[in-house]
Design a protein around this motif. Structure first.
Motif, PDB file in Angstrom:
ATOM      1  N   LEU A   7      49.862  48.755  32.126  1.00  0.00           N
ATOM      2  CA  LEU A   7      48.627  48.409  32.745  1.00  0.00           C
ATOM      3  C   LEU A   7      48.086  49.301  33.665  1.00  0.00           C
ATOM      4  O   LEU A   7      48.466  49.878  34.569  1.00  0.00           O
ATOM      5  CB  LEU A   7      49.087  46.993  33.594  1.00  0.00           C
ATOM      6  CG  LEU A   7      49.636  45.975  32.758  1.00  0.00           C
ATOM      7  CD1 LEU A   7      50.072  44.825  33.745  1.00  0.00           C
ATOM      8  CD2 LEU A   7      48.635  45.270  31.780  1.00  0.00           C
ATOM      9  N   PHE A   8      46.887  49.996  33.313  1.00  0.00           N
ATOM     10  CA  PHE A   8      46.190  50.720  34.277  1.00  0.00           C
ATOM     11  C   PHE A   8      45.241  50.290  35.120  1.00  0.00           C
ATOM     12  O   PHE A   8      44.258  49.545  34.411  1.00  0.00           O
ATOM     13  CB  PHE A   8      45.691  51.830  33.540  1.00  0.00           C
ATOM     14  CG  PHE A   8      44.808  52.857  33.965  1.00  0.00           C
ATOM     15  CD1 PHE A   8      45.403  53.641  35.335  1.00  0.00           C
ATOM     16  CD2 PHE A   8      43.689  53.483  33.534  1.00  0.00           C
ATOM     17  CE1 PHE A   8      44.947  54.782  35.691  1.00  0.00           C
ATOM     18  CE2 PHE A   8      43.083  54.568  34.501  1.00  0.00           C
ATOM     19  CZ  PHE A   8      43.609  55.195  35.451  1.00  0.00           C
ATOM     20  N   LEU A   9      45.372  50.131  36.161  1.00  0.00           N
ATOM     21  CA  LEU A   9      44.457  49.216  37.209  1.00  0.00           C
ATOM     22  C   LEU A   9      43.450  50.368  37.787  1.00  0.00           C
ATOM     23  O   LEU A   9      43.470  51.489  38.567  1.00  0.00           O
ATOM     24  CB  LEU A   9      45.246  48.945  38.514  1.00  0.00           C
ATOM     25  CG  LEU A   9      44.562  48.446  39.658  1.00  0.00           C
ATOM     26  CD1 LEU A   9      43.703  47.228  39.165  1.00  0.00           C
ATOM     27  CD2 LEU A   9      45.604  48.092  40.901  1.00  0.00           C
ATOM     28  N   HIS A  10      42.261  50.415  37.339  1.00  0.00           N
ATOM     29  CA  HIS A  10      41.215  50.922  37.398  1.00  0.00           C
ATOM     30  C   HIS A  10      39.811  50.293  38.017  1.00  0.00           C
ATOM     31  O   HIS A  10      39.245  49.563  37.137  1.00  0.00           O
ATOM     32  CB  HIS A  10      40.781  51.871  36.504  1.00  0.00           C
ATOM     33  CG  HIS A  10      39.698  53.085  36.505  1.00  0.00           C
ATOM     34  ND1 HIS A  10      38.681  52.647  37.137  1.00  0.00           N
ATOM     35  CD2 HIS A  10      39.825  54.026  36.361  1.00  0.00           C
ATOM     36  CE1 HIS A  10      37.882  53.859  37.370  1.00  0.00           C
ATOM     37  NE2 HIS A  10      38.459  54.983  36.810  1.00  0.00           N
ATOM     38  N   PRO A  11      39.530  50.175  39.187  1.00  0.00           N
ATOM     39  CA  PRO A  11      38.379  49.268  39.644  1.00  0.00           C
ATOM     40  C   PRO A  11      36.957  49.737  39.017  1.00  0.00           C
ATOM     41  O   PRO A  11      36.851  50.954  38.698  1.00  0.00           O
ATOM     42  CB  PRO A  11      38.408  49.640  41.372  1.00  0.00           C
ATOM     43  CG  PRO A  11      39.665  49.952  41.487  1.00  0.00           C
ATOM     44  CD  PRO A  11      40.138  50.640  40.393  1.00  0.00           C
ATOM     45  N   PHE A  12      36.224  48.807  38.849  1.00  0.00           N
ATOM     46  CA  PHE A  12      34.932  49.143  38.503  1.00  0.00           C
ATOM     47  C   PHE A  12      33.945  48.138  39.701  1.00  0.00           C
ATOM     48  O   PHE A  12      33.987  47.006  39.300  1.00  0.00           O
ATOM     49  CB  PHE A  12      34.591  48.963  37.211  1.00  0.00           C
ATOM     50  CG  PHE A  12      33.194  49.079  36.761  1.00  0.00           C
ATOM     51  CD1 PHE A  12      32.949  50.435  36.681  1.00  0.00           C
ATOM     52  CD2 PHE A  12      32.461  48.324  36.403  1.00  0.00           C
ATOM     53  CE1 PHE A  12      31.526  50.870  36.122  1.00  0.00           C
ATOM     54  CE2 PHE A  12      30.977  48.612  35.974  1.00  0.00           C
ATOM     55  CZ  PHE A  12      30.436  50.008  35.772  1.00  0.00           C
ATOM     56  N   GLY A  13      33.181  49.102  40.338  1.00  0.00           N
ATOM     57  CA  GLY A  13      32.314  48.009  41.249  1.00  0.00           C
ATOM     58  C   GLY A  13      32.973  47.887  42.553  1.00  0.00           C
ATOM     59  O   GLY A  13      34.332  47.887  42.616  1.00  0.00           O
ATOM     60  N   CYS A  14      32.401  47.375  43.648  1.00  0.00           N
ATOM     61  CA  CYS A  14      32.902  46.800  44.536  1.00  0.00           C
ATOM     62  C   CYS A  14      32.007  45.611  45.157  1.00  0.00           C
ATOM     63  O   CYS A  14      30.792  45.592  45.480  1.00  0.00           O
ATOM     64  CB  CYS A  14      33.075  48.036  45.909  1.00  0.00           C
ATOM     65  SG  CYS A  14      33.938  47.559  47.410  1.00  0.00           S
ATOM     66  N   THR A  15      32.801  44.720  45.765  1.00  0.00           N
ATOM     67  CA  THR A  15      31.960  43.514  46.067  1.00  0.00           C
ATOM     68  C   THR A  15      31.501  43.464  47.514  1.00  0.00           C
ATOM     69  O   THR A  15      31.005  42.535  48.286  1.00  0.00           O
ATOM     70  CB  THR A  15      32.873  42.185  45.984  1.00  0.00           C
ATOM     71  OG1 THR A  15      33.987  42.473  46.673  1.00  0.00           O
ATOM     72  CG2 THR A  15      33.303  41.848  44.362  1.00  0.00           C
ATOM     73  N   LEU A  16      31.679  44.717  48.082  1.00  0.00           N
ATOM     74  CA  LEU A  16      31.081  44.784  49.381  1.00  0.00           C
ATOM     75  C   LEU A  16      29.500  44.889  49.518  1.00  0.00           C
ATOM     76  O   LEU A  16      28.874  45.256  50.364  1.00  0.00           O
ATOM     77  CB  LEU A  16      31.462  45.968  50.389  1.00  0.00           C
ATOM     78  CG  LEU A  16      33.048  45.841  50.484  1.00  0.00           C
ATOM     79  CD1 LEU A  16      33.881  47.235  51.148  1.00  0.00           C
ATOM     80  CD2 LEU A  16      33.271  44.763  51.752  1.00  0.00           C
ATOM     81  N   ARG A  40      54.840  47.330  34.034  1.00  0.00           N
ATOM     82  CA  ARG A  40      54.776  49.095  34.214  1.00  0.00           C
ATOM     83  C   ARG A  40      53.338  49.452  34.382  1.00  0.00           C
ATOM     84  O   ARG A  40      52.332  49.453  33.821  1.00  0.00           O
ATOM     85  CB  ARG A  40      55.057  49.619  33.004  1.00  0.00           C
ATOM     86  CG  ARG A  40      56.418  49.487  32.173  1.00  0.00           C
ATOM     87  CD  ARG A  40      57.071  50.307  31.554  1.00  0.00           C
ATOM     88  NE  ARG A  40      56.431  50.517  30.402  1.00  0.00           N
ATOM     89  CZ  ARG A  40      56.173  51.815  29.604  1.00  0.00           C
ATOM     90  NH1 ARG A  40      57.076  52.740  29.906  1.00  0.00           N
ATOM     91  NH2 ARG A  40      55.488  51.956  28.439  1.00  0.00           N
ATOM     92  N   LEU A  41      52.887  49.399  35.785  1.00  0.00           N
ATOM     93  CA  LEU A  41      51.427  49.311  36.318  1.00  0.00           C
ATOM     94  C   LEU A  41      51.333  50.876  36.921  1.00  0.00           C
ATOM     95  O   LEU A  41      52.082  51.232  37.938  1.00  0.00           O
ATOM     96  CB  LEU A  41      51.541  48.340  37.536  1.00  0.00           C
ATOM     97  CG  LEU A  41      50.259  48.317  38.254  1.00  0.00           C
ATOM     98  CD1 LEU A  41      49.063  47.640  37.390  1.00  0.00           C
ATOM     99  CD2 LEU A  41      50.301  47.305  39.584  1.00  0.00           C
ATOM    100  N   ILE A  42      50.199  51.265  36.367  1.00  0.00           N
ATOM    101  CA  ILE A  42      49.713  52.606  36.899  1.00  0.00           C
ATOM    102  C   ILE A  42      48.366  52.292  37.661  1.00  0.00           C
ATOM    103  O   ILE A  42      47.556  51.684  37.398  1.00  0.00           O
ATOM    104  CB  ILE A  42      49.393  53.514  35.927  1.00  0.00           C
ATOM    105  CG1 ILE A  42      50.609  53.985  35.093  1.00  0.00           C
ATOM    106  CG2 ILE A  42      48.974  55.032  36.610  1.00  0.00           C
ATOM    107  CD1 ILE A  42      50.314  54.691  33.737  1.00  0.00           C
ATOM    108  N   ALA A  43      48.359  52.687  39.271  1.00  0.00           N
ATOM    109  CA  ALA A  43      47.173  52.477  39.905  1.00  0.00           C
ATOM    110  C   ALA A  43      46.363  53.922  40.196  1.00  0.00           C
ATOM    111  O   ALA A  43      46.917  54.903  40.196  1.00  0.00           O
ATOM    112  CB  ALA A  43      47.654  52.115  41.394  1.00  0.00           C
ATOM    113  N   ALA A  44      45.042  53.955  39.634  1.00  0.00           N
ATOM    114  CA  ALA A  44      44.310  54.943  39.855  1.00  0.00           C
ATOM    115  C   ALA A  44      44.099  55.346  41.149  1.00  0.00           C
ATOM    116  O   ALA A  44      44.103  54.495  41.936  1.00  0.00           O
ATOM    117  CB  ALA A  44      42.906  54.626  39.064  1.00  0.00           C
TER     118      ALA A  44
END
Length: 332
Positions: A174-183, A222-226
């Motif tokens: 699982l590759f955690l890669h955000p897209f956008g921001c709710t701020l 198995r989590l990878i954080a960007a």
């Protein structure tokens, strides 16, 4: 130098996916929201930046030449996060994930010794996300890329439990890669939507997984954080203090929040050798993997050079350069 150099943070652009959703009213609404959140100046820069990089994002021969120039042997290729389309209804979402998974697999199949792939899952439809992960694995992909949240749902939502369970039992990445921001418009100047928004989203998403107990219930994920996990690893002391000092903060997870960092992998893309050293101190050299954000402008053109600037010991340097990721990809 022994063992391959492995970049876990590299993207592919899938024109087929964008053609699929083109003209849908909900897409126009989503683009308008992104434009408002990012601001007009960011849009003006993004267009030419993407166009200049399309060959590297779509043409395998151009990608491989760029990898050779960087000294990268293997890329873990994930779709551009612009393909998430978490606004999509169930029918459209299924078409998106199937096409994205198949197109990414086809791209990587052109150089199977050098390219490994990740697919997509529709986080807005948790029951579909399980089928999407299974489909990605059926295509020969290593797992899937996910954002930091979906509209109205955090990663701590119990509805995702079947997704985590399948990822755990199959060993999917699982590759955690955000897209956008709710701020939202607070970040609509100076590209703060990315500069501040991405590391914030990483920290929030990881905190949801930790504090809710998801990582207790699924210790084999198995989590990878960007982006080095954003702000969390270097500010984890505040999380630990809250867990110890407040009943509400400590109610959901069994151990100190900092202990969970050693169950997650983090890419090296932090843009500062001192921060990279601190990330390695916080999570362990065995939990950091090379990442470049290839080929976008917020990435690095020289990921190995950026790693070398941190002046790590030889064993740590080679672990981050490729040893850790090679083990994740089950490569000797």
């Amino acid at each position: 130098m022994t063992g391959p150099t492995v970049d876990v943070h590299a993207h592919v652009l899938l024109p087929e996916v964008e053609a699929l959703v083109a003209g849908l009213p909900a897409l126009a609404e989503a683009k308008a929201l992104d434009a408002r959140r990012g601001g007009p100046a960011a849009l003006a820069v993004n267009g030419p930046m993407i166009r200049e990089r399309i060959p590297r994002l779509t043409d395998v021969s151009v990608r491989l030449a760029a990898m050779d120039a960087q000294g990268v042997d293997i890329q873990l290729v994930s779709p551009s996060p612009s393909h998430y389309h978490y606004w999509a209804d169930e029918e459209t979402a299924e078409k998106v994930y199937r096409l994205a998974n198949e197109a990414t697999a086809a791209h990587c199949a052109q150089a199977p010794n050098r390219l490994r792939g990740l697919g997509l899952v529709p986080l807005q439809h948790p029951e579909q996300a399980v089928r999407a992960l299974a489909h990605a694995l059926d295509q020969g992909l290593e797992g899937v890329e996910i954002s930091s949240h979906a509209p109205g749902r955090e990663l701590s939502d119990p509805a995702y439990a079947p997704l985590w369970a399948l990822a755990e039992t199959t060993g999917a990445l699982l590759f955690l890669h955000p897209f956008g921001c709710t701020l939202d418009e607070r970040l609509d100047q100076w590209y703060l939507s990315n500069v501040v928004g991405q590391p914030t989203e990483n920290a929030v998403a990881l905190s949801h997984l930790i504090f809710s107990g998801v990582l207790d219930r699924h210790p084999g994920l198995r989590l990878i954080a960007a982006h080095g996990g954003g702000y969390l690893p270097t500010h984890i002391g505040r999380s630990d203090y809250a867990w110890s000092a407040r009943a509400d903060a400590g109610a959901g997870c069994a151990h100190l929040p900092s202990s969970y960092l050693k169950r997650i992998w983090f890419d090296s893309l932090v843009h500062d050798p001192h921060v990279l050293r601190e990330l390695i101190r916080a999570v362990g050299a065995d939990r950091v993997v090379l990442g470049s954000d290839f080929p976008f402008d917020m990435g690095t053109e020289d990921p190995v050079g950026a790693l070398r600037a941190a002046r790590l010991s030889d064993p740590d340097f080679h672990a981050v350069r490729g040893g850790n990721a090679a083990a994740l990809l089950r490569k000797d």
